[in-house]
Design an enzyme around this catalytic site. Sequence first.
Site, PDB file in Angstrom:
ATOM      1  N   GLY B 478      94.786  39.500  88.336  1.00 31.99           N
ATOM      2  CA  GLY B 478      94.801  38.114  88.794  1.00 31.99           C
ATOM      3  C   GLY B 478      94.537  37.041  87.747  1.00 31.99           C
ATOM      4  O   GLY B 478      94.867  35.882  87.965  1.00 31.99           O
ATOM      5  N   LYS B 644      95.413  26.750  81.830  1.00 33.34           N
ATOM      6  CA  LYS B 644      95.416  26.659  83.302  1.00 33.34           C
ATOM      7  C   LYS B 644      94.789  27.894  83.937  1.00 33.34           C
ATOM      8  O   LYS B 644      93.920  27.800  84.804  1.00 33.34           O
ATOM      9  CB  LYS B 644      96.854  26.522  83.806  1.00 33.34           C
ATOM     10  CG  LYS B 644      97.294  25.102  83.958  1.00 33.34           C
ATOM     11  CD  LYS B 644      98.554  25.058  84.786  1.00 33.34           C
ATOM     12  CE  LYS B 644      98.596  23.808  85.603  1.00 33.34           C
ATOM     13  NZ  LYS B 644      99.836  23.706  86.368  1.00 33.34           N
ATOM     14  N   THR B 645      95.281  29.073  83.518  1.00 33.14           N
ATOM     15  CA  THR B 645      94.747  30.281  84.144  1.00 33.14           C
ATOM     16  C   THR B 645      93.312  30.516  83.699  1.00 33.14           C
ATOM     17  O   THR B 645      92.506  31.069  84.445  1.00 33.14           O
ATOM     18  CB  THR B 645      95.633  31.503  83.830  1.00 33.14           C
ATOM     19  OG1 THR B 645      95.798  31.603  82.413  1.00 33.14           O
ATOM     20  CG2 THR B 645      96.986  31.383  84.487  1.00 33.14           C
ATOM     21  N   GLN B 649      90.168  31.024  86.091  1.00 36.20           N
ATOM     22  CA  GLN B 649      89.267  32.170  85.980  1.00 36.20           C
ATOM     23  C   GLN B 649      87.805  31.724  86.038  1.00 36.20           C
ATOM     24  O   GLN B 649      86.963  32.369  86.650  1.00 36.20           O
ATOM     25  CB  GLN B 649      89.551  32.893  84.670  1.00 36.20           C
ATOM     26  CG  GLN B 649      89.386  34.377  84.825  1.00 36.20           C
ATOM     27  CD  GLN B 649      89.738  35.129  83.562  1.00 36.20           C
ATOM     28  OE1 GLN B 649      90.358  34.585  82.649  1.00 36.20           O
ATOM     29  NE2 GLN B 649      89.350  36.366  83.506  1.00 36.20           N
ATOM     30  N   GLY B 715      86.500  36.644  81.519  1.00 32.10           N
ATOM     31  CA  GLY B 715      86.317  37.060  82.920  1.00 32.10           C
ATOM     32  C   GLY B 715      84.873  37.221  83.312  1.00 32.10           C
ATOM     33  O   GLY B 715      84.467  36.814  84.403  1.00 32.10           O
ATOM     34  N   GLU B 716      84.063  37.798  82.436  1.00 33.49           N
ATOM     35  CA  GLU B 716      82.675  38.094  82.809  1.00 33.49           C
ATOM     36  C   GLU B 716      81.784  36.854  82.662  1.00 33.49           C
ATOM     37  O   GLU B 716      81.006  36.540  83.564  1.00 33.49           O
ATOM     38  CB  GLU B 716      82.106  39.240  81.970  1.00 33.49           C
ATOM     39  CG  GLU B 716      83.070  40.381  81.658  1.00 33.49           C
ATOM     40  CD  GLU B 716      83.666  41.062  82.868  1.00 33.49           C
ATOM     41  OE1 GLU B 716      82.997  41.105  83.912  1.00 33.49           O
ATOM     42  OE2 GLU B 716      84.812  41.531  82.776  1.00 33.49           O
TER      43      GLU B 716
END
Lengths: 327, 749
Positions: B478, B644-645, B649, B715-716
Amino acid sequence: MIQFQFERASTVKASVNAMVNNGNARFIAGGTNLVDLMKRNVMTPTKLVDINAVPLKDIQQKNGVISIGALALNSQVADNKIIQEKYPLLSKALNAGASAQIRNMATVGGNIMQRTRCSYFYDTTLPCNKRQPGSGCGALDGLNRMHAIFGTSKDCIAVHPSDMCVALVALDATVVVAGPKGERRIPFEEFHRLPGSQPAKDNTLQNNEMIISVEIPDNEFNKNAHYFKVRDRASYAFALISVAAALNMDGKVIKEARLAMGGVAHKPWRLKEAEKSLVGKQATEEVFKQAAEIAMQGAKAYKYNAFKLKLGPNVIVEALKNAAGLV
Amino acid sequence: MDDTFFDKKDYKPLDRVDGRMKVTGAARYSAEYTLPNLAYGVLVGSTIAKGTIRSIDSKAAERAPGVIAVISHQNVIEVPGYQPDATQSTEPKVGGGPLRVFYDNKVYSNDQPIAIVVASSLEKAQYGASLVKVQYNKEEHITDFEANAGKAVVAAAAKKNPKSPTADYDRGQKDAFQTAPFKVEAEYVLPTEMHNPMELQAITAHWEADDKLTIYDKVQGTKTTQKTFAKEWAIPDQNVKVIATFVGGAFGNGLHSWPHESAAIIAAKQVKRPVKLVLTREQMFTMVGYRPRTWQKIQMGATKDGKLVAINHNSIGQTSVYEEFTESTLAQTRMMYASPSVSTRYRLLPLNVATPIWMRGPGEATGAFALESAMDEMAHAIGMDPIEFRILNYTESDPDKNMPWSTKFLRECYEEGKKRIGWENRKLKPGLLRDGEWLVGYGMGTGTFGANRGPATIHAELNKDGNLVMHCAITDIGPGTATAMVQIASNTTGIATEKIVFHLGSSEFPNAGLQGGSSTVNSVGPAVQAACNALKQQLITMAAGKNASAFGSAKPEDIMLDQGNMQITGNMSAKLALGDLLKQNNVEKIETTQESKASENGKQYSMNAFSMHFAMVHVHPLTGQVRVKKIVCCADAGTIVSPKTAESQMIGGATGGIGMALMEDAVMDHRFGRYVTKDFGDYHVPVHADVPDIDVYFVNKPDLLADPVGSKGLGEIAIIGVAPAIANAVFNATGKRVRELPITPDKLI
């Protein structure tokens, strides 16, 4: 899910007839609760009677009452102009419940008939007297944070999860039902029952009876009404405690009061003694606190829901303050 | 190289390249593959938490319409890769291995899969499953963490690797805490939390030949999954094909192989038909891992001037009795702050529960709740602003590894975040700010996670239409992997993003690791860069050759690529489209395969991403309701490849942090060893009304020591530190310190 028969009915008479001689048949309208229960084998009806085609969606003013059809959608009622103007408490309570998607599917009749959300009721491997009489109450000595503090029994401490019903009981609504012998009218407060030794029975409706409408008498509560719901997140969660408060005020003096609580009992919990204590008094926080104290008399907590004894009076006071315009 | 991302004036953040497919339903997820002769599996779970199965009566189920088979330990075919008990731990001790589904009659946890009903339709399989009758010999189970915490043990992982964050660690003086002028000593509890991605775990298993398996499976690593099942069935790796083109969220629960996958593969083999198995939401609570319940204790000592002198941090995490799971709960305590004395003790408590697995931010998010809460408690005890306290104890190098940071721009995060959240409105003393009836509070929490880079290989080809097509086995759960890789390729080659395609999610593609541990952009990104550079070199060589009419005798060093054309530096009129260059050379396509690996820099530098989260909350003093009104997330994650992504996130991570702080709680009734919260009605995650404006700031400075893209992973750190920021804000609002999450209204009245 087990196999079941599916039948469509388009009149009240046909609907009621379809239930006769089948104790294990159920009506289905929005299905927002029943389908979940069937998927988990908590309810295993052998026949479903789809009543969506029965013309019971109308909301009409009659002499001295407003009549809401049993198949009116929760969102339809909440958005109805007359309801918003004359019975804002009901509109607010409806909008405090579920999510927009569910309110678009759920009907007034279905909302009244929804089952408890007690986790022990939902898991067929755990004890629950409501699902399987005699198996015991899992919540009594179990995880009972969400459970009742009023009117419990050793056999069941589940709560009725509806928000709408809390407003309806406060507003002295009547449930109109049809059965094989014709119509019957049940005061809202007598519709749901306490668990006692028969928790499997949520209410006083007979199996072959069908809710056709709910009536609310005209009242003077439209200016000072509030539904205050405390839950574990901002939306889309069942109440830890909710309070429906409605006042008929003459200046600062309370002429009439209606109070009911959700999330505290096996039925929407009307607080008549507390209401009486408010009549003729000035609307002040002190007065509301006294009413809250009266309201909480007889409350009994279990291992994980003792916080409700403290939260309850606070929510009553907040609801009354909001209703009276003190906030 | 990295600077090209931002130096280009016409740089536009790319929309998700697969966004349209996702919103129109064109994207196919694991449960959506329909094969000829497909059968459907439904798992039967145990209803006891420990014991043995006395008997399974499947006669009624087998007679039910459409039921093809009921498979359990009683009639299962041999699974060649299952290790016998002698090599696989099955008793309450650490070590062990994954559950061998249907291996024997032993039950280790409630809802352990004990049979699979296979039928011609899902409904028939469900009905069949309801008819299976199981008799047990029940034994006394242990699931109650608090009652059994004394039974916690040292992890086998710690014994294997003394440098692991699970091993005992001491630096400085042992009694530093005892003699510190200011002391904070507190215990923190994080409940069991469930990943609960929107997409249910699903697998469609198809034996194309007796020794050839294809699975459409919701996983975070196609290559690791391939190896797992090749081993389980004793067949060569290349005989197992794993397809995970789209994954609808995972948060870590696709990082391990689970019993339902083995069950579907067994069933497909046994009934000789492809079998599809989709877990129910309830099964998502018991069969695919979770963030383990963790108890922590911190002893923190400081001087009156706000200098840390000691941090002692102990934790106990739960695991299953058959498989050890460990995580880096205590890693950041060793390196985050300049405390001369630090001790950490990590212990595991094996219980009759299923095995946990990394959940977003994994152990670090758990550890950060304790560490960052304790930092707030200490700042309060000293009477110091918590940011000032952190800056006073800022580390300019890694005090654990004794190495310089590759890069660290956390100070910039503090400064920018302070401005954006309106930190100047915060009162040092709690309970003083109000907005109407509501109490107002501000809080913060820091996060860090290792910039872990692994090997990755890209196959890239440029065809005569000028399209660049890349392949890699990496998955995308995702975050926008394909989008980021297209961006990197476009920036490296100058080819327009709409002419670039990135294919992922198949074990047939070149190697990549798991999508986990914030390692995708910094592992796969450099491989994309390397492949693009190799193609570029081929094109330049070709353009300088005799068949490139436009360039005459130009030297290779004068030829460049720009916006899909070959050009000569300083001569903008000489231009040749890439596709035309290939056509002139009678070449259909050029291609390359490039591998990229972590460099040796990790031996000299400590590489970490950092984040700083700020929260402003309202708390109702009478009802205990908490409303998060604003969140500011500041991240030092190196180069931001896809703004953007990346922003999405961070928003997703902060939202997960709200859930962690305020609502997520998997509650078990220990009389039965069974969860009572096992759907989205009982297990709460934030809904829209719970999520405020989330303001994201990236420092956006490349870390070229970490990898050639300069990225450190995101991500983390998007979630690590969010929960303590909210808990600290609640304290600032109310003066109430909640040390056991989630912070529900009952804990505040």
